[in-house]
Scaffold this motif. Structure first.
Motif, short mmCIF file in Angstrom:
data_model
loop_
_atom_site.label_atom_id
_atom_site.label_comp_id
_atom_site.label_asym_id
_atom_site.label_seq_id
_atom_site.Cartn_x
_atom_site.Cartn_y
_atom_site.Cartn_z
N THR A 111 0.84 -1.18 0.00
CA THR A 111 0.00 0.00 0.00
C THR A 111 0.88 1.23 0.00
N THR A 112 0.31 2.34 -0.42
CA THR A 112 1.07 3.58 -0.44
C THR A 112 0.33 4.66 0.34
N HIS A 113 1.09 5.61 0.83
CA HIS A 113 0.53 6.78 1.47
C HIS A 113 0.46 7.90 0.44
N SER A 114 -0.08 9.01 0.83
CA SER A 114 -0.20 10.13 -0.10
C SER A 114 1.16 10.60 -0.61
N SER A 115 2.23 10.31 0.13
CA SER A 115 3.57 10.71 -0.32
C SER A 115 4.11 9.77 -1.39
N ASP A 116 3.35 8.75 -1.76
CA ASP A 116 3.73 7.74 -2.76
C ASP A 116 4.90 6.88 -2.31
N GLN A 117 5.21 6.86 -1.02
CA GLN A 117 6.23 5.96 -0.48
C GLN A 117 5.55 4.67 -0.06
N PRO A 118 6.02 3.51 -0.53
CA PRO A 118 5.39 2.25 -0.14
C PRO A 118 5.63 1.97 1.34
N ASP A 119 4.64 1.33 1.96
CA ASP A 119 4.81 0.87 3.34
C ASP A 119 5.88 -0.21 3.34
N ARG A 120 6.69 -0.20 4.34
CA ARG A 120 7.71 -1.23 4.51
C ARG A 120 7.29 -2.05 5.72
N ILE A 121 6.65 -3.17 5.46
CA ILE A 121 6.10 -4.03 6.50
C ILE A 121 6.96 -5.28 6.62
N CYS A 122 7.18 -5.73 7.83
CA CYS A 122 7.96 -6.94 8.10
C CYS A 122 7.39 -8.14 7.33
#
Length: 69
Positions: free
Chosen positions: A2-13
């Motif tokens: 998923t992405t936030h409004s900043s277009d940075q992908p979430d980095r999930i374990c």
């Protein structure tokens, strides 16, 4: 991912069931399937860094553990 409004992908374990933010990148490859220079990456939170690294290392797959920037 998923992405936030900043277009940075979430980095999930990558640990099963973990939803914590990842702090490490575990680079690996399976030498029976991948060319030596190919790297796959699992992400790890601080709590799962050692267990994920141990899993990969026991199979001879672990190549590097690096902190995420």
């Amino acid at each position: 991912m998923t992405t936030h409004s900043s277009d940075q992908p979430d980095r999930i374990c990558s640990a099963k069931g973990c939803r914590q933010a990842a702090a490490y990148a575990l680079s690996w490859n399976n030498p029976k399937l991948h060319e030596p220079e190919r790297r796959k990456v699992w992400l790890a939170c601080p709590a799962h860094r050692d267990s994920l690294a141990a899993f990969l290392d026991a199979r001879g797959f672990l190549r590097a553990v690096d902190p995420l920037a």
